[in-house]
Scaffold this active site. Structure first.
Site, mmCIF file in Angstrom:
data_model
loop_
_atom_site.group_PDB
_atom_site.id
_atom_site.type_symbol
_atom_site.label_atom_id
_atom_site.label_comp_id
_atom_site.label_asym_id
_atom_site.label_seq_id
_atom_site.Cartn_x
_atom_site.Cartn_y
_atom_site.Cartn_z
ATOM 1 N N GLY A 259 0.566 -1.396 -0.268
ATOM 2 C CA GLY A 259 0.400 0.073 -0.244
ATOM 3 C C GLY A 259 0.845 1.145 0.101
ATOM 4 O O GLY A 259 1.810 1.711 -0.814
ATOM 5 N N CYS A 266 6.031 7.381 14.811
ATOM 6 C CA CYS A 266 6.707 6.235 15.820
ATOM 7 C C CYS A 266 7.936 5.682 14.656
ATOM 8 O O CYS A 266 9.150 5.948 14.663
ATOM 9 C CB CYS A 266 6.805 5.555 16.246
ATOM 10 S SG CYS A 266 5.908 6.225 18.009
HETATM 11 P P1 NAD Z 1 3.567 13.033 22.648
HETATM 12 O O1 NAD Z 1 4.203 13.878 21.488
HETATM 13 O O2 NAD Z 1 2.529 12.355 22.677
HETATM 14 O O3 NAD Z 1 3.446 13.171 24.398
HETATM 15 C C1 NAD Z 1 5.047 13.761 24.853
HETATM 16 C C2 NAD Z 1 4.168 14.660 25.876
HETATM 17 O O4 NAD Z 1 5.467 15.214 26.912
HETATM 18 C C3 NAD Z 1 3.695 15.816 25.495
HETATM 19 O O5 NAD Z 1 2.038 15.790 26.629
HETATM 20 C C4 NAD Z 1 4.132 17.077 25.950
HETATM 21 O O6 NAD Z 1 4.034 18.022 26.677
HETATM 22 C C5 NAD Z 1 5.107 16.115 27.299
HETATM 23 N N1 NAD Z 1 6.769 17.124 27.811
HETATM 24 C C6 NAD Z 1 7.630 17.601 27.128
HETATM 25 N N2 NAD Z 1 8.573 17.733 27.725
HETATM 26 C C7 NAD Z 1 8.126 17.681 29.268
HETATM 27 C C8 NAD Z 1 8.456 17.770 30.583
HETATM 28 N N3 NAD Z 1 9.977 18.429 30.202
HETATM 29 N N4 NAD Z 1 7.996 17.255 31.158
HETATM 30 C C9 NAD Z 1 6.466 16.749 31.174
HETATM 31 N N5 NAD Z 1 6.336 16.034 30.198
HETATM 32 C C10 NAD Z 1 6.849 17.057 28.938
HETATM 33 O O7 NAD Z 1 4.535 12.210 22.704
HETATM 34 P P2 NAD Z 1 4.001 10.161 22.023
HETATM 35 O O8 NAD Z 1 3.467 10.188 21.271
HETATM 36 O O9 NAD Z 1 3.577 9.772 23.671
HETATM 37 O O10 NAD Z 1 6.035 9.589 22.174
HETATM 38 C C11 NAD Z 1 6.330 9.630 23.749
HETATM 39 C C12 NAD Z 1 7.849 8.363 23.266
HETATM 40 O O11 NAD Z 1 7.282 7.344 23.321
HETATM 41 C C13 NAD Z 1 8.329 8.949 22.248
HETATM 42 O O12 NAD Z 1 10.065 8.538 22.560
HETATM 43 C C14 NAD Z 1 7.739 7.366 21.106
HETATM 44 O O13 NAD Z 1 8.881 7.624 20.126
HETATM 45 C C15 NAD Z 1 7.587 7.243 22.053
HETATM 46 N N6 NAD Z 1 6.280 5.685 21.335
HETATM 47 C C16 NAD Z 1 5.259 6.812 21.530
HETATM 48 C C17 NAD Z 1 4.588 6.136 21.046
HETATM 49 C C18 NAD Z 1 3.265 5.810 20.324
HETATM 50 O O14 NAD Z 1 2.388 4.650 19.467
HETATM 51 N N7 NAD Z 1 2.729 7.353 20.535
HETATM 52 C C19 NAD Z 1 4.563 3.972 21.400
HETATM 53 C C20 NAD Z 1 6.254 3.415 21.332
HETATM 54 C C21 NAD Z 1 6.649 4.474 22.036
#
Ligand code: NAD
Length: 439
Positions: A259, A266
């Site tokens: 696709g 990520c």
């Molecule tokens: P996101 O952007 O949705 O959330 C990140 C959050 O961190 C935001 O709410 C932001 O305000 C907060 N933040 C930033 N600086 C901060 C601080 N100093 N103190 C407190 N909060 C703070 O990101 P996400 O998708 O949740 O991803 C977060 C991590 O998890 C990344 O490393 C990502 O690669 C990993 N991850 C994400 C997923 C997914 O499906 N979204 C899955 C596995 C791993």
């Protein structure tokens, strides 16, 4: 147990709600005041199936609340999870760890007694020792702060299930049999008792686990899309080829869907971040395959744009095009690196008048792509269109009966970039349908 979750985005809000659901007392911490207010009202600031119910239940029961205060977090518990964002640094493929370091630096001065800081964010390998150094230097408790690594494998759209019933739990520690291991095994006790395999390892392996898993999955998706390119030239059916490969137990069906390729916050980020880190470590030959996987993925988007050109006789200027799909995949409102919006924006930039419809992601799409037109109703979005592009495979789109659409669209041409429309039905309704891998 009492615990905090620092960073309450897709990962952190889900983790906090699920840990409360397992019976723990959880304090979520985020720097975004609006997000904290929304979460305290029992609402998720994004769409994730089932999450609002869990947030409402546990903010009401008092087991879950949210704050902006790191001091409050340090006073509340001695187990802390960190799930802040690790995007790329602008204009590079290197991870930006500033949110992670900032979260640690805000928490550290308030850590007066022994505590375990567990990082869930995805990072380049080699980050854990820096976090440990920062905590040792800045926390009053110094060496009594242990660092653990617990990479997160949840998928948006099934995040609750993936958190409560993960297919594996990876825990990385500096030393085996630490207090940190005991605490984390206790925190995940029900998950482990329900059968999740636990893999205890060192920091570096735990750090690599997420990037390696995403790189493998990206390569698998790009492999079948590379086969789609060959099918387009040879007249073979990529759908049948994918089915044949999927039934080989050594290969398997997951990700074997030809696709428009992958997107989201990520997979593309981790593929590139992982590749860049390997290059920094002088292991660039080991990731040549990953650079190619990335290139195949980008080519899929160009291929759809090329087919749109062909179908509109080489001229997009002033032509009405309808795009079904804005989210990077069905089941989420996340539009980070969405293949659908990348194609929609590229067509707009070439002069087309593009209207996008999506069941969940239009609010986010409007903010990032204000030039595009939007319509909640996928059928109304077809008004006077010359070409329909099916770019995110929401079931809502494949359930639409094309026999009821005649009269809406001028072109009766559809490009099915996800391969989930019933081609025979669309043809019988008078549409010319072009599918990636079949053209
Ligand atoms: P996101 O952007 O949705 O959330 C990140 C959050 O961190 C935001 O709410 C932001 O305000 C907060 N933040 C930033 N600086 C901060 C601080 N100093 N103190 C407190 N909060 C703070 O990101 P996400 O998708 O949740 O991803 C977060 C991590 O998890 C990344 O490393 C990502 O690669 C990993 N991850 C994400 C997923 C997914 O499906 N979204 C899955 C596995 C791993």
């Amino acid at each position: 147990m009492k615990m905090t979750v620092i960073g309450c985005g897709y990962l952190g809000a889900t983790h906090a709600a699920c840990m409360a659901d397992l019976g723990h007392e959880v304090l979520g911490v985020d720097v975004d005041v609006d997000k904290v207010h929304t979460l305290n009202r029992g609402k998720a600031p994004f769409f994730e199936p089932g999450l609002d119910d869990l947030l409402t239940r546990h903010t009401t029961s008092g087991r879950l609340r949210f704050t902006t205060s790191s001091k409050e977090a340090a006073d509340f518990a001695d187990l802390h999870f960190i799930g802040v964002g690790t995007p790329h640094q602008p204009g590079t493929n290197q991870y930006d760890l500033s949110h992670l370091f900032s979260a640690v630096c805000h928490l550290a001065p308030h850590l007066k007694g022994p505590a375990v800081v567990t990082v869930k964010s995805t990072v380049p390998v080699g980050t854990a020792p820096h976090i440990a150094d920062l905590l040792r230097e800045r926390a009053p408790a110094g060496d009594a702060i242990e660092v653990a690594w617990n990479p997160e494998f949840l998928r948006e759209g099934s995040a609750l299930e993936d958190t409560l019933r993960p297919d594996r739990l990876v825990l990385g520690f500096r030393t085996a049999h630490s207090r940190a291991e005991t605490m984390l095994r206790q925190a995940f006790r029900q998950v482990i008792e329900a059968g999740a395999p636990v893999i205890v390892t060192d920091w570096a392996t735990a750090e690599l686990a997420k990037g390696a898993a995403n790189s493998f999955l990206a390569t698998k998706i790009s492999f079948i899309n590379a086969m789609a390119e060959i099918c387009e030239k040879s007249g073979a059916s990529v759908t049948e080829l994918a089915d044949i490969l999927s039934r080989d137990l050594r290969i398997g069906a997951h990700g074997m869907r030809p696709g428009l390729g992958f997107g989201g916050g990520c997979l593309p980020k981790d593929l590139r971040g992982f590749t860049t880190r390997a290059e920094e470590l002088d292991a660039e030959q080991a990731v040549g395959i990953l650079r190619e996987a990335d290139a195949v993925n980008v080519r899929r988007r160009h291929r759809v744009i090329d087919i749109a050109h062909e179908e509109l006789n080489g001229n997009l200027r002033g032509e009405r095009i309808t795009v079904w799909g804005a989210a990077f995949k069905p089941g989420t409102d996340d539009i980070r690196d969405s293949p659908a919006l990348a194609v929609a924006q590229a067509l707009h930039d070439r002069g087309a008048i593009v209207t996008v419809s999506d069941p969940m992601a239009l609010d986010n799409a409007r903010k990032l792509h204000p030039d595009l037109a939007y319509d909640d109703d996928p059928i109304a979005a077809l008004a006077d269109t010359r070409l329909l592009l099916h770019l995110t495979e929401w079931p809502q789109f494949s359930h639409i009966d094309p026999r009821h659409l005649t009269g809406q669209a001028l072109g009766l041409k559809v490009i099915d970039a996800r391969g989930t429309l019933d081609a025979a039905l669309w043809r019988s309704a008078g549409w010319l349908i072009r599918r990636l891998g079949h053209c």
